[in-house]
Enzyme design. Structure first.
Site, PDB file in Angstrom:
ATOM      1  N   LYS A  79      88.258  57.181  58.105  1.00 23.36           N
ATOM      2  CA  LYS A  79      87.102  56.787  57.559  1.00 23.36           C
ATOM      3  C   LYS A  79      86.585  57.569  56.416  1.00 23.36           C
ATOM      4  O   LYS A  79      86.498  58.808  56.778  1.00 23.36           O
ATOM      5  CB  LYS A  79      86.107  56.216  58.519  1.00 23.36           C
ATOM      6  CG  LYS A  79      84.774  55.357  58.005  1.00 23.36           C
ATOM      7  CD  LYS A  79      83.961  54.949  59.210  1.00 23.36           C
ATOM      8  CE  LYS A  79      82.673  53.908  58.675  1.00 23.36           C
ATOM      9  NZ  LYS A  79      81.854  53.628  59.733  1.00 23.36           N
ATOM     10  N   SER A 154      80.834  48.659  59.769  1.00 25.37           N
ATOM     11  CA  SER A 154      81.537  49.382  58.756  1.00 25.37           C
ATOM     12  C   SER A 154      82.579  49.869  58.548  1.00 25.37           C
ATOM     13  O   SER A 154      83.444  50.205  57.401  1.00 25.37           O
ATOM     14  CB  SER A 154      80.086  50.415  58.339  1.00 25.37           C
ATOM     15  OG  SER A 154      80.497  51.372  59.065  1.00 25.37           O
ATOM     16  N   SER A 178      79.732  49.792  64.529  1.00 15.61           N
ATOM     17  CA  SER A 178      80.664  49.700  63.290  1.00 15.61           C
ATOM     18  C   SER A 178      81.964  50.172  63.890  1.00 15.61           C
ATOM     19  O   SER A 178      82.906  50.245  62.703  1.00 15.61           O
ATOM     20  CB  SER A 178      80.268  50.959  62.232  1.00 15.61           C
ATOM     21  OG  SER A 178      79.149  50.177  61.619  1.00 15.61           O
TER      22      SER A 178
END
Lengths: 482, 481
Positions: A79, A154, A178
């Protein structure tokens, strides 16, 4: 044999037995991303060139039997709020579009010693604020099951990447769901470990008391392998914990709690059904099942949206154009800082900075932030009480299946509600996992969440793996390739 | 209108730890900017703070030495404000749970003891350093250069209660605090290097009032001299404003060293809401009894204790105060000399006057290794016993600093020993009387001042070896004066 659908353990076995090589796996990953990225936009960057070299070196190690572990030569997606030295860390923000990290996050240093390959950096909601990966300054990511839908967020880029097989597994970060919510939306396993069990050093902070790095993967075993590689005490993170794992009982000795408040209004029938399906399995296996009530869970979104923005308002103050990242000039230093922040941050980030600044302001602190802290403490107590009578708590991961892109972008409150089931684990620092259980009538994945008390990560993974085997839900999304 | 000023002082002391407060960067004294940095002290995305245990130990040490009660469960807070030299745009500090609270510090002014109450002692991390080009202020600078070497260096902040009454008291307080930091070995205490920095809160109110006037904060005083002048200026400014019926505005003012005035700092820095909240990156800090007791047991002798030891030798409070703030070797030398001579005043004067004066003249910072404390005691004793004159003592001391020898050798070599044998002196006195009958006659007729001339003649004829006191005594006896 479709290499990309295999588990880490299976791939490692093939490498060891010389049936395939890391470089062959990597070229399949590379070919896959060439087609999947155009449809999904899971990655913000791909490290193609360096990876070919790394994969070849991995080949050599296996050929000389000098391979270092299960993750040697395994391509993981990272990420883009986790620092990799000499690579960009953008956090999907215009603010950091040119920021190259001069240092590694602790999780990356750990994976480096495992000789892991990084496919690249994956898309996210700006600074991890969002539940759909639509709040990215570099364009949204789509759900591999159906590109009209969001992958969740996210960590939507990481989830879309694993689901579309442009990586074997991925690292995400989880502040209010997330990791778990996008894993659930994409039919994957998403694991948020006990707060403090994985170092946050080098993870760009959103809300420090809630953030935790964890894996998104196709199977619980893959999640376990990645988790054991990245966890452990880190002297660079003061909140990193240094305690032994606690073992929880199994089968007829274990008690499962169904969280009443997460099976009520606001949860879709389909999501509830998945929980019931799991309960039926557990009953057959001889587990004790009971319904439990945690009344304060209903306040978790309110608590969360005071604590997380308050922390983020300070955490994001450092982005001012002075030392790195975007700089928009002005007549004075202050004007430069103001212009930079006005232009560098997206709307959702600004909304949360404003909320948090307000909640901490003189005269409002007690009413908002202070009250939220007290409520959070009470919620932690409530969980401790429940964990005296239950070993695992089960709930849906998300109130609904994935929603359509654009569906909630104009309604932040509705977007916030999609984290209803996942936020409590962050507030209480609990390990929590989402495992895929089946498909909705729209052919979109659904999952259930299991929580347990702090430091029972390994037991939680074992328990989830048992369920995963019983559920026999293994499927590969193909929507994106149509 | 009778007015009284009230002053409170906030002092920041830079701690001399090896590494910074929240990272492992070494604290290095260098002019080269931005060489002493890491992700944490530069506020890079993802970097985290890890508290420096030694710094906490030092702060606890200072809190204990100022008689503060220790907060066992402490906390780090974020103090939020934007400034280019503050990398995170928040400063990690302490808010409602400081390391120490409610202490006091003994000071000496005008030969009397006084006490300054301490409100709190807490941790803070230092900021970087800004140089505003084109003007001294951020708002009107044409450009600003930043050096982050200082960023993250541990500071201890000491806040007094509003109890200080004059600039003189303020200076005495800072001097005492500085000496304390040096004795505790937590700081070099060098003002010129910014090891100690202070801001003053000043208010003026009618003498009979029980309430304080409106507080004005003065910044940018970087020496004791500027502290004294800034306070005096500000008291005068506020007093005349009140006498003219004007209202004092609560504000932050900047001390202008060249103009010797304070000017208003009407900028965003002044009116901030710092939005303090507990730093979620750092768990609560627990100071165990064991930790506290261990520090207590190892407390060195504090300046006020040193002062007491000095007054016990018979030295006055004011002199004791001066000595207690001297370098350690001077303080120790005093006791060695005093123990040999039992003469506190002479020991003090010879050390602080003659010895230090000689050293300043010769531009040396420490005594040569052959210089034994006994030399000084010997010189004092020789003078006390009338064996040498005070002037000879100074000559001997000067030589002692410059060459490896002893007071006795010098006295012999330079023939400085005085003739103390009464018979021998009488002989010379009578010779002089015989040769100066006219003068003797005039003395007997009342010209007293000629006694000095005669004594001079006596000393001259002896080559300077006669003790002038004895010469005069014998002369007087011979002449029946």
């Amino acid at each position: 044999m479709e290499l990309l659908n295999l588990s880490i353990r299976e791939l490692n076995k093939l490498f060891i037995t010389k049936k395939t090589k890391p470089s062959e796996l990597y070229s399949e990953i590379f070919n896959r991303s060439a087609s999947s990225e155009a449809a999904l936009h899971a990655h913000l960057s791909l490290f193609e060139e360096t990876n070919l070299v790394k994969a070849k070196k991995s080949d050599e190690r296996f050929s000389k039997s000098e391979n270092v572990g299960l993750l040697d030569g395994i391509p993981l997606a990272i990420k883009d709020n986790i620092n990799i030295k000499d690579e960009k860390t953008t956090c999907s923000s215009k603010m950091l579009s040119n920021f190259v990290s001069p240092y590694n996050a602790t999780v990356i240093s750990k994976l480096d010693t495992e000789q892991t390959i990084y496919t690249g950096k994956t898309n996210l909601d700006e600074f991890a604020m969002g539940s759909s990966t639509e709040n990215s300054a570099f364009g949204l990511t789509r759900n591999p099951w159906n590109t009209d839908y969001v992958p969740g967020g996210s960590s939507g880029g990481s989830a879309a990447s694993v689901a579309s097989r442009s990586s074997i597994a991925a690292l995400g970060s989880d502040t209010g769901g997330s990791i778990r919510q996008p894993a659930s939306f994409c039919g994957l396993v998403g694991f948020k470990p006990t707060y403090g069990s994985v170092s946050r050093y080098g993870l760009v902070a959103f809300a420090s008391s809630l953030d935790q790095i964890g894996p998104i993967s196709k199977s619980v075993d893959d999640a376990r392998i990645v988790y054991s590689a990245i966890s452990g005490h880190d002297s660079l993170d003061s909140t990193s914990i240094n305690y032994e794992q606690i073992e929880l009982p199994f089968e007829k000795n274990a008690t499962i709690g169904i969280v009443k408040e997460l099976m009520e209004d606001g949860i879709s029938e389909e999501s509830k059904k998945e929980v019931e399906k799991v309960i039926d399995i557990l009953k057959l296996k001889g587990y004790n099942i009971k319904e439990v009530s945690l009344p304060l869970i209903k306040l978790s979104i309110s608590i969360y949206y005071l604590i997380a923005p308050a922390e983020c308002s300070a955490n994001l103050a450092r982005f001012d154009g002075v030392r790195y990242g975007l700089r928009v000039d002005g007549k004075t230093s202050y004007e430069m800082m103001e212009n930079t922040r006005a232009e560098g941050f997206g709307n959702e980030v600004k909304r949360r900075i404003l909320l948090g600044t307000y909640a901490l302001s003189a005269g409002y602190y007690d009413e908002y932030y202070g009250k939220a802290l007290r409520a959070r403490k009470k919620m932690v107590d409530e969980f401790s009480t429940i964990f005296k009578e239950c070993d695992y708590l089960i709930s849906p991961t998300t109130p609904t299946e994935a929603f359509k892109a654009g569906e909630k972008t104009n309604n932040p409150l509705e977007m916030y509600m999609s984290d209803l089931c996942t936020i409590p684990a962050n507030l209480a620092g609990l390990p929590a996992i989402s495992i895929p259980t089946g498909l909705s009538s729209n052919n979109l994945p659904l999952g259930v969440q299991i929580m347990s008390k702090p430091l029972t990560d390994n037991s939680l993974l074992d328990f989830s793996e048992m369920l995963e085997k019983e559920l026999e839900f293994y499927s590969t999304p193909e929507g994106w390739s149509k | 209108m009778n007015l009284k000023p009230t002053i409170g002082i906030e002092t920041h002391i830079e701690l001399n730890t090896n590494t910074k407060m929240f990272c492992r960067c070494r604290v290095v004294d260098t002019e080269e900017p931005n060489v002493n940095l890491c992700p944490t002290c530069l506020g890079l995305p993802g970097a985290l703070p890890v508290p420096n245990e030694k710094a906490i130990r030092y702060i606890t040490l200072l809190a204990l030495a100022t008689g503060c009660s220790i907060t066992k469960k402490g906390m780090f807070h974020r103090k939020n404000y934007f400034y280019p030299d503050l990398p995170k745009n928040y400063q990690i500090s302490q808010f409602d749970l400081p390391v120490g609270e409610n202490g006091n510090l003994e000071i000496v002014i005008d030969n009397e003891k006084d006490y300054v109450e301490i409100e709190r002692v807490h941790m803070e991390e230092d900021t970087g350093k800004s140089s505003h080009e084109g003007s001294g202020r951020i708002d009107s600078a044409t450009s600003t250069s930043l050096d982050f070497n200082r960023s993250g260096i541990p500071l201890v902040e000491i806040v007094t209660k509003p109890v200080i009454k004059s600039s003189k008291e303020a200076v005495a307080y800072i001097e005492e605090l500085r000496q304390l930091a040096i004795e505790l070995e937590i700081s070099e205490g060098k003002l010129e290097k910014g090891n100690l920095r202070f801001d003053a809160n000043i208010s003026v109110a009618p003498s009979e009032s029980n309430e304080l006037g409106t507080k004005v904060e003065i910044k940018n005083m970087n020496s004791l001299r500027s502290l004294e002048r800034a306070i005096d200026f500000e008291i005068k400014r506020q007093s005349s404003a009140l006498e003219n019926g004007d209202i004092i505005i609560q504000e932050t003012r900047h001390w202008d060293e060249s103009k010797e005035t304070t000017t208003s700092m009407r900028s965003k820095e002044g009116s901030a809401d710092y939005r303090y909240f507990s730093d979620p990156d750092i768990p609560n800090m627990v100071l165990t009894d064991e930790f506290i007791n261990q520090i207590k047991e190892n407390l060195p002798s504090l300046p006020h204790e040193n002062r007491n030891k000095l007054t016990e030798t018979g030295l006055g409070l004011s002199d004791s105060n001066v000595l207690s703030k001297s370098e350690k070797w001077i303080f120790e030398l005093y006791f060695e000399v005093f123990n040999n001579t039992k003469d506190s005043k002479a020991s003090f004067n010879w050390i602080t006057g003659e010895l230090q004066g000689q050293m300043r003249k010769l531009e040396i910072k420490s005594l040569p290794n052959w210089f034994s404390p006994n030399f000084l005691s010997d010189v004092i004793k020789l003078i006390d016993e009338n064996k040498i004159s005070f002037t000879s003592g100074k000559v001997i001391l000067e030589e002692l600093i410059q060459m490896d020898t002893t007071p006795d050798e010098i006295a012999k070599r330079l023939d400085l020993y005085q003739e103390n044998d009464e018979v021998a002196i009488s002989k010379i006195v009578n010779e002089i009387i015989d040769n100066n009958q006219d003068i003797v006659e005039r003395i007997k007729n009342g010209e007293d001042k000629l006694v000095g001339f005669m004594v001079g003649q006596i000393i001259k004829s002896s080559g300077g070896s006669i003790n002038p006191g004895m010469a005069k005594e014998i002369l007087s006896k011979e002449l029946n004066l």
